[in-house]
Design an enzyme around this catalytic site. Structure first.
Site, PDB file in Angstrom:
ATOM      1  N   ILE A 163      67.194  59.674  37.881  1.00 39.29           N
ATOM      2  CA  ILE A 163      67.070  60.560  39.036  1.00 39.29           C
ATOM      3  C   ILE A 163      65.732  61.307  38.973  1.00 39.29           C
ATOM      4  CG2 ILE A 163      68.186  62.399  40.363  1.00 39.29           C
ATOM      5  CD1 ILE A 163      69.659  59.562  40.112  1.00 39.29           C
ATOM      6  N   ARG A 249      61.579  53.817  52.816  1.00 37.94           N
ATOM      7  CA  ARG A 249      60.786  52.679  52.319  1.00 37.94           C
ATOM      8  C   ARG A 249      59.360  52.661  52.852  1.00 37.94           C
ATOM      9  NH1 ARG A 249      66.005  48.721  52.036  1.00 37.94           N
ATOM     10  NH2 ARG A 249      66.492  49.273  49.886  1.00 37.94           N
ATOM     11  N   THR A 276      26.960  40.287  33.102  1.00 36.69           N
ATOM     12  CA  THR A 276      27.072  39.267  32.055  1.00 36.69           C
ATOM     13  C   THR A 276      26.225  38.079  32.512  1.00 36.69           C
ATOM     14  OG1 THR A 276      28.960  38.088  32.997  1.00 36.69           O
ATOM     15  CG2 THR A 276      29.494  39.907  31.487  1.00 36.69           C
ATOM     16  N   GLN A 285      31.608  33.760  40.892  1.00 42.42           N
ATOM     17  CA  GLN A 285      32.582  33.528  41.961  1.00 42.42           C
ATOM     18  C   GLN A 285      34.018  33.833  41.530  1.00 42.42           C
ATOM     19  OE1 GLN A 285      33.562  29.537  43.569  1.00 42.42           O
ATOM     20  NE2 GLN A 285      32.399  30.227  45.349  1.00 42.42           N
ATOM     21  N   PHE A 344      37.884  44.531  34.479  1.00 36.80           N
ATOM     22  CA  PHE A 344      37.330  45.445  33.463  1.00 36.80           C
ATOM     23  C   PHE A 344      37.246  44.775  32.080  1.00 36.80           C
ATOM     24  CE2 PHE A 344      37.078  50.073  34.737  1.00 36.80           C
ATOM     25  CZ  PHE A 344      37.207  49.880  36.097  1.00 36.80           C
ATOM     26  N   GLU A 369      63.620  52.204  44.908  1.00 35.71           N
ATOM     27  CA  GLU A 369      63.775  52.138  46.375  1.00 35.71           C
ATOM     28  C   GLU A 369      64.164  50.726  46.818  1.00 35.71           C
ATOM     29  OE1 GLU A 369      63.645  55.198  47.135  1.00 35.71           O
ATOM     30  OE2 GLU A 369      64.117  54.875  49.240  1.00 35.71           O
TER      31      GLU A 369
END
Ligand SMILES: Cc1cc2nc3c(=O)[nH]c(=O)nc-3n(C[C@H](O)[C@H](O)[C@H](O)COP(=O)(O)OP(=O)(O)OC[C@H]3O[C@@H](n4cnc5c(N)ncnc54)[C@H](O)[C@@H]3O)c2cc1C
Length: 388
Positions: A163, A249, A276, A285, A344, A369
């Site tokens: 809860i 929702r 890099t 890509q 990352f 939910e």
């Protein structure tokens, strides 16, 4: 055929833009810089809640006559999406009053609304929504908490789990069986105050993410609840819970969208700076396409969340659209957070950078939910409604 698209207004009104800017500024100043602190400590964000209350960014859906803003579900989505960009844990903690107010707004009498909603707006209290039990989450009708009538009151026995905001709540909306033999038709809904004898709240549960939104178990042992605390008629509980979902929702989907956008922005920034093989990584890509997919998800998610809100605000059925939005936005949040960690590289796995928190926070959107599987069950049910 008309050659204009003026029939569809596809931008926010000036008022909604102002609200969005207010929530965005508040998030930038008050939430984003403190997200790491609340994630680390698991403290409930009282300071932020009180500031948000001062500027009118909480208790949004409470009607003005009870001291709220009388906001639409779309307005809740706009504010929630902005705050979630800063921290979904803090956003969830702050927005719980709106979820918990819904049963009162749907089924409460004027006296009940006056009694409880004004305590949220005037006294800054917190209310929790207590439906889930250890043996009944998706299977709402399977709850075992009982409320047995004795004279002018009910005696509550049972326990709730997960809860949100329970550790700081002053009162709870509680679903219980008034007629355990009648399945979902035997479910009713009650306002239960924390200081009623027999109510107890467990310690905050340790969880993967959204640490600022403390969750706990709530127990009821022979709790006497006055009859006048019942919302709606005996047996209305299941209907109330289902009607809540249509309005709860869309904002949850919008909050997931806020996280999806945050993950995108963090990844775009990092991929523009990190090099890099002699070039920024977005020019590879494999990374660039990942960013494009994140953008696609974030944009589509926001439209689905807002559409499901717009429908219910305009008195139109939105059960399917709310389920679509909840399922899609939750998946968008999870995928974008996972992809941001990937962009990352090793740093994505470090607590020094913001994206590992996003990944931990995102997962819950596929669970609370109504899980993603339950949203799909609803979509299938609605596809076949009326057919044999
Ligand atoms: C952090 C957090 C905060 C929460 N806050 C609240 C709150 O404030 N108030 C509240 O009342 N509840 C709250 N919940 C409870 C949450 O709504 C439930 O956890 C959720 O509905 C899932 O129920 P469950 O955990 O019992 O999983 P289960 O229902 O046991 O489901 C387990 C798995 O089975 C799948 N599954 C179940 N039934 C079906 C089916 N028929 N078809 C296909 N797949 C199915 C589910 O999708 C899931 O993957 C919270 C939960 C968490 C973790």
């Amino acid at each position: 055929m008309s050659s204009t698209s003026a029939g569809l207004q596809y931008e926010l009104s000036d008022d909604l833009k102002m609200l969005q800017n207010l929530a965005r500024d508040f998030t930038r100043k008050e939430i984003t810089p403190k997200a790491e602190h609340y994630d680390r400590t698991g403290e409930w964000p009282w300071e932020i809640f009180n500031k948000a209350r001062e500027v009118g960014l909480v208790n949004l859906n409470i009607p003005e006559e009870y001291g709220g803003l009388g906001a639409s579900v779309l307005e809740e989505c706009i504010v929630g999406g902005e705050m979630a960009y800063g921290c979904t844990g803090i956003e969830t903690a702050l927005m719980l009053n709106q979820l918990a107010s819904l049963p009162l707004l749907i089924a409460g009498t004027a006296k009940q609304k006056e009694q409880y909603l004004t305590r949220l707006t005037e006294e800054g209290k917190i209310m929790s929504y207590a439906l889930t039990e250890p043996d009944a989450g998706s299977d709402v009708a399977g709850i075992k908490t009982t409320a047995i009538k004795k004279g002018d009151h009910y005696v509550l026995n049972g326990g709730k789990t997960w809860i949100t905001d329970a550790p700081v709540a002053s009162f709870f909306v509680v679903f219980a069986k008034t007629n355990p033999a009648a399945g979902h038709r035997g479910m009713s809904c009650f306002m239960v105050e924390r200081d009623y004898p027999g109510v107890s709240v467990g310690k905050p549960l340790e969880k993967m993410g959204q640490h600022a939104a403390q969750t706990a178990q709530v127990f009821f042992e022979n709790v006497e609840v006055p009859e006048e605390n019942r919302l709606g008629a005996e047996g209305d509980g299941f209907m109330i819970a289902m009607r809540v979902f249509d309005k709860s929702r869309p904002p949850v989907a919008a909050a997931a969208t806020g996280l999806a956008h945050r993950a995108l922005d963090e990844a775009v920034k990092y991929a523009g700076e990190r090099t890099t093989f002699g070039q920024p990584i977005y020019q590879h890509q494999g990374v660039g396409f990942m960013l494009a997919d994140m953008k696609i998800r974030a944009e589509a998610a926001r439209d689905l969340a807002w559409k499901s809100a717009w429908l219910v605000d305009n008195g139109k059925p939105n059960t399917t659209e709310a389920a679509i939005a909840k399922a899609f936005c939750a998946d968008a949040a999870m995928q974008n957070a996972t992809d941001a960690v990937q962009v990352f590289g090793g740093n994505g796995y470090s607590r020094e950078y913001p994206v590992e928190k996003l990944m931990r926070d995102a997962k819950i959107y596929q669970i609370y939910e109504g899980t993603t599987q339950i949203q799909k069950l609803i979509i299938v049910r609605e596809l076949y409604r009326g057919s044999k």
